[in-house]
Write an enzyme that holds these catalytic residues in place. Structure first.
Site, short mmCIF file in Angstrom:
data_model
loop_
_atom_site.label_atom_id
_atom_site.label_comp_id
_atom_site.label_asym_id
_atom_site.label_seq_id
_atom_site.Cartn_x
_atom_site.Cartn_y
_atom_site.Cartn_z
N SER A 98 0.78 -1.23 0.00
CA SER A 98 0.00 0.00 0.00
C SER A 98 0.81 1.28 0.00
O SER A 98 0.24 2.37 -0.14
CB SER A 98 -0.95 0.01 1.19
OG SER A 98 -2.08 -0.76 0.91
N TYR A 203 -10.63 2.42 5.61
CA TYR A 203 -9.58 2.14 4.64
C TYR A 203 -10.09 1.15 3.61
O TYR A 203 -10.55 0.06 3.96
CB TYR A 203 -8.37 1.57 5.37
CG TYR A 203 -7.14 1.43 4.52
CD1 TYR A 203 -6.35 2.53 4.22
CD2 TYR A 203 -6.75 0.19 4.05
CE1 TYR A 203 -5.20 2.39 3.46
CE2 TYR A 203 -5.61 0.04 3.29
CZ TYR A 203 -4.84 1.14 3.00
OH TYR A 203 -3.70 1.00 2.23
N SER A 204 -10.02 1.52 2.34
CA SER A 204 -10.58 0.68 1.28
C SER A 204 -9.67 0.69 0.06
O SER A 204 -9.45 1.75 -0.56
CB SER A 204 -11.98 1.16 0.89
OG SER A 204 -12.46 0.42 -0.21
N ASN A 205 -9.14 -0.47 -0.29
CA ASN A 205 -8.31 -0.57 -1.49
C ASN A 205 -9.08 -0.23 -2.76
O ASN A 205 -8.50 0.21 -3.75
CB ASN A 205 -7.73 -1.98 -1.59
CG ASN A 205 -6.73 -2.25 -0.48
OD1 ASN A 205 -5.76 -1.53 -0.33
ND2 ASN A 205 -6.98 -3.28 0.31
N GLY A 348 2.92 -1.03 4.01
CA GLY A 348 2.30 -1.83 2.96
C GLY A 348 2.59 -3.30 3.14
O GLY A 348 3.70 -3.68 3.53
#
Length: 408
Positions: A98, A203-205, A348
């Site tokens: 990330s 939090y969202s990819n 990440g």
């Protein structure tokens, strides 16, 4: 694995809430932070302790700019390869998970500076129909800015139960499959949003998959081309690549190891060095080195990648929810440590790799770390050691640390 590690792993990438772990403890003043010129004993000792606890290897680099010179410290512990036992090297490449997100933010902010879009544009205006008619998701109400600071409410595709199976129990059989950005968004749209746009933080990819799609739609060029020309080249990154669907790791590199999120202490360790990272896309597919991550954050926090207006937008933050004292900007977050040092950071995680990059407010003291395993990582401890010395957070600070790391 701990429950925290499972949560982190099953979301695919590590949200960098790590640096805020020592927020309230009493500790030496900021001037007591170690820095490259004062030695890195606490940092090295923690890296050694992580290897003793079962991590294959840890790699670290810190850089500090002092007037007209840059002092660099390279540290490592453990091995890059469990078979050959070769040590980890400063030039080794690894998947950064990330940490990739800030590349998308920088490109979109540059496009705004050029007058080609506004961060207050709706997703619908840039990707017509993509977020329409699916369980409450409506692109007419979501802005690009809300994608980048995770206030959109859009469901995180890596929290989907079927996707969790894909990246865990099914991974070794399916790790070379290609996933398109639209397929990833469609996984998210099977679920209700977490909240109305702008009414919370989650939090969202999926947010950054959409951000990458917007970059391609606005520019008419591939996401890889845009980040290479606009970020990688401008920041002077020498060993950073966006692999797309390629499963290969560019040389030099060590091996990457995963327990596929099993909790048992004796769970089998898998070599997952080669994998198709398209399931991470703009949210987490980049490959880099500790040196390049330090160069990136030095340029980013030093104001070399964005005009002043967009730099302010990058560093304008929102609260990260109940129990967190960290604040999230646009692909980067900030927190103040126990010793008074304010840092900007992101971490990440992807199969076989856990990474962290952190900087002071001006980009003068940066540090980057990588574990070539995904089942444990004391990232908050590394930040504490590097910027505040060996003192451990206790009491309320420890409780805050636990809450923050559970967000990963």
């Amino acid at each position: 694995m701990t429950a925290r590690s499972i949560r982190r792993a099953l979301t695919g990438f590590v949200v960098a809430a790590t640096a805020a772990g020592a927020l309230t403890a009493t500790a030496p003043a900021a001037s007591a932070a170690p820095g490259p010129e004062r030695g890195h004993r606490a940092t090295q000792e923690l890296m050694d302790a992580e290897v003793k606890a079962g991590v294959p290897g840890v790699l670290g680099q810190a850089r500090e700019r002092l007037q007209d010179k840059i002092l660099t410290w390279n540290g490592s512990s453990g091995v890059a390869d469990l078979n050959s036992h070769r040590p980890r090297l400063p030039e080794d490449r690894f998947r950064v998970g990330s940490i990739s997100k800030v590349f998308a933010s920088v490109v979109l902010l540059q496009l705004e500076a050029e007058g080609r879009l506004s961060l207050d544009d709706t997703v619908e205006s840039r990707l017509p129909g993509v977020l329409r008619g699916h369980d409450g998701h409506d692109g007419r109400d979501v802005t690009i800015r809300q994608l980048l600071n995770h206030s959109s409410g859009i469901y995180n595709y890596t929290e989907d139960p079927g996707f969790k199976e894909y990246i865990s129990t099914e991974f070794m059989e399916r790790r070379f499959e290609t996933r398109t950005p639209r397929e990833l968004v469609d996984v998210a749209l099977r679920h209700d949003p977490y909240f109305a746009p702008g009414k919370g933080f989650h939090y969202s990819n999926t947010n950054y998959i959409l951000a990458g799609m917007i970059v391609e739609k606005v520019t008419g060029r591939s996401y890889a081309t845009e980040i290479t020309q606009r970020v990688i080249h401008r920041a002077g990154l020498r060993s950073t690549t966006y692999p797309g669907t390629s499963s290969a790791m560019p040389n030099p590199h060590g091996r990457a190891y995963s327990k596929l999120f099993k909790e048992e202490p004796d769970a089998k360790t898998y070599d997952v060095t080669e994998l198709n990272p398209s399931w991470g896309g703009a949210a987490g597919a980049i490959i880099s080195t500790t040196g390049d991550l330090n160069r990136l954050y030095s340029a980013l926090l030093g104001g070399k990648l964005l005009p002043q207006k967009q730099q302010r937008e990058l560093l304008t933050t929102v609260p990260m929810g109940e129990g967190s004292q960290g604040r999230y900007g646009l692909g980067i977050l900030t927190a103040t440590l126990s010793c008074g040092v304010t840092v900007w950071t992101h971490s990440g995680g992807i199969h076989g790799s856990t990474s962290l990059v952190v900087s002071d407010e001006k980009g003068t003291h940066t540090a980057a770390f990588n574990y070539n395993g995904d089942w444990r990582a004391d990232l908050p401890g590394l930040v504490q050691a590097e910027y505040c010395g060996p003192a451990k957070p206790t009491g309320a600070a420890r409780d805050t640390l636990n809450k923050l790391t559970s967000l990963r």
